[in-house]
Design a protein around this motif. Sequence first.
Motif: not given
Length: 438
Positions: A33-50
């Motif tokens: 939660s304290k580092i910037t992750m490359p977008v390739i690790f993301n799914e297209p949702l915000s944590f708020l949507q989760r």
Amino acid sequence: MASEKRGYRTTLPAPGHSEVNLCSVLSLGKDLSKITMPVIFNEPLSFLQRVAEYMEYAKLLKQASLEQTPIGRMQYVAAFAVSALASNWERLGKPFNPLLGETYELEREDFRIICEQVSHHPPVSAFHADSDDFIFHGSIHPKLKFWGKSIEVHPKGIVTVELPKWKEAYTWQNVNCILHNVLVGQLWMEQLGALEIKQYGGANLKATLSFKSAGWNGKDLHRVEGFITDPDKRKLVFLYGKWTEKLCACDPSLYEETIDRIRREAKSPQSSPGHKKVLAKLHSLKVGAFKPSHQDAIDESGNDGEDVPTVDEIAGSITLWEGVSRPANSADFYQFTTFAMSLNEMEPGMGKSLCPTDSRLRPDIRKLEMGDQDGAAAEKIRLEEKQRESRKARKHKKGPEWVPRWFQVGINPHTRQEDWLYQGGYWDRNYSDLEDIF
């Protein structure tokens, strides 16, 4: 709230998958939660949507409010708590970290929910859902840590369900999620730990559910079981099932009778030729009671440390909750459920009333959803830099610090602990004086 059911999309604009090999960007014990992750690790949702995915089975809370007994209500609240975890299964993508002040709303025929990112360091997401039958609110401060072979997700924070009709409330904290084999081998996940639901204002019941470890043979993968007890610790209901599939309930005597029968069959030399298989099952399934170190170390199941067999079906049980099957194309779209597919959808007419800080308006998430990974990465960097600049500007000004618009810290009237509480007003659609965060 929306008064009519409507059809929501069942696919995303473009297929996509999330990377999970983290060895190139992480070090042991690092808090993700304290580092910037490359977008390739993301799914297209915000944590708020989760967070809003809690509400997929909101009908269970409606059912709880219709029950006439405290035990009946506790059963369905427990089912809701378990159902909220079902969408995690095989979801390997990391949701985008919300920007400070980001919001997300979701309105359906039987509920509405508003989420707001109320803190950046530490990251805290607050939410408040309501309907004619219930109120559901809380905050989550997620911690994700990488341990070489696994990632641990700790969803810190208390959540509360209120049933106004009965003047009852229920609180709990979600269990940890462990993602195994993130560097090599077959990926798999488990929810692990004890979930304790406390009831306030009624019969003061308690539900203690143990989310089992898969163990060396994987026999207990996904398994959850436990009891509803009264203040005198008498067992009132046995709850069992799998957090990926369903939760059932039965009288504790039926559970004990089933266990005794299986034991007798295993020990009887006159039993059928299949008795060796039953005996092998007894030896292989290590269930027992989960004794969390942070609780009273009381064996709620009353097994006194004795291994007991796991049973998948008990005659006379009722099914409280059963998960909806995922769409056939789920594997091509980040393993999303049908409910998740709709969360970032811009519904007809929504643009006229949507809050300007809503997650649906984030360009990085939208571009990733459209399959533009490079564009999403560029927008993600731009938004993070814009957030840093805003923080610096506030720091150098002599005016007041940034404060959340819809939530503020207060005392939860049930737990008597500090909590983020909704201040009202969001659904009035007065969105003036909001910072341009996108």
